[in-house]
Design a protein around this motif. Structure first.
Motif, short mmCIF file in Angstrom:
data_model
loop_
_atom_site.label_atom_id
_atom_site.label_comp_id
_atom_site.label_asym_id
_atom_site.label_seq_id
_atom_site.Cartn_x
_atom_site.Cartn_y
_atom_site.Cartn_z
N PRO A 33 -5.79 -39.17 2.05
CA PRO A 33 -6.02 -38.13 3.17
C PRO A 33 -4.81 -38.61 4.17
N CYS A 34 -4.39 -39.62 4.10
CA CYS A 34 -3.53 -39.92 5.34
C CYS A 34 -1.92 -39.60 4.79
N GLY A 35 -2.20 -39.11 3.78
CA GLY A 35 -0.50 -38.43 3.08
C GLY A 35 0.20 -39.20 2.41
N ARG A 36 -0.47 -40.45 2.09
CA ARG A 36 0.40 -41.45 1.16
C ARG A 36 0.20 -40.79 -0.23
N GLU A 37 1.49 -40.83 -1.01
CA GLU A 37 1.61 -40.61 -2.45
C GLU A 37 2.20 -41.72 -3.00
N ALA A 38 1.45 -42.35 -4.02
CA ALA A 38 1.95 -43.36 -4.84
C ALA A 38 1.60 -43.55 -6.31
N PRO A 39 2.43 -44.32 -6.93
CA PRO A 39 1.77 -44.50 -8.20
C PRO A 39 0.73 -45.65 -8.14
N LEU A 40 -0.17 -45.66 -9.15
CA LEU A 40 -1.40 -46.60 -9.21
C LEU A 40 -0.98 -48.00 -8.92
N ASP A 41 0.21 -48.47 -9.13
CA ASP A 41 0.57 -50.03 -9.01
C ASP A 41 0.84 -50.28 -7.57
N GLU A 42 1.09 -49.42 -6.88
CA GLU A 42 1.27 -49.54 -5.38
C GLU A 42 0.28 -49.45 -4.35
N TRP A 43 -0.91 -49.50 -4.78
CA TRP A 43 -2.37 -49.51 -4.21
C TRP A 43 -2.72 -50.80 -4.01
N ARG A 44 -3.66 -50.98 -2.94
CA ARG A 44 -4.36 -52.50 -2.82
C ARG A 44 -5.64 -52.32 -3.75
#
Length: 66
Positions: A33-44
């Motif tokens: 919801p904050c606007g971040r778009e990233a592939p799965l491996d770039e999330w904590r």
């Protein structure tokens, strides 16, 4: 059967088939919801007991718990 020549994009690159605005994005993206778009491996990833949580590194929002 005859193949049509590849069409040219406005940026000079060529493509075959239908163009897509999302063609340059990886297929597996997560959205926060904050606007971040990233592939799965770039999330904590946080582990607690038997669960795994995917958390946004920008805002701390939990995206999923498995």
């Amino acid at each position: 059967m005859t193949l049509a020549p590849a069409s040219e994009r406005p940026d000079g690159s060529q493509y075959r088939g239908s163009p897509s605005i999302a063609a340059d994005r990886p297929k597996a993206l997560l959205f926060c919801p904050c606007g971040r778009e990233a592939p799965l491996d770039e999330w904590r990833v946080e582990h607690d007991s038997a669960r795994r949580r995917l958390v946004c590194p920008d805002c701390g929002e939990t995206l999923t718990v498995r």
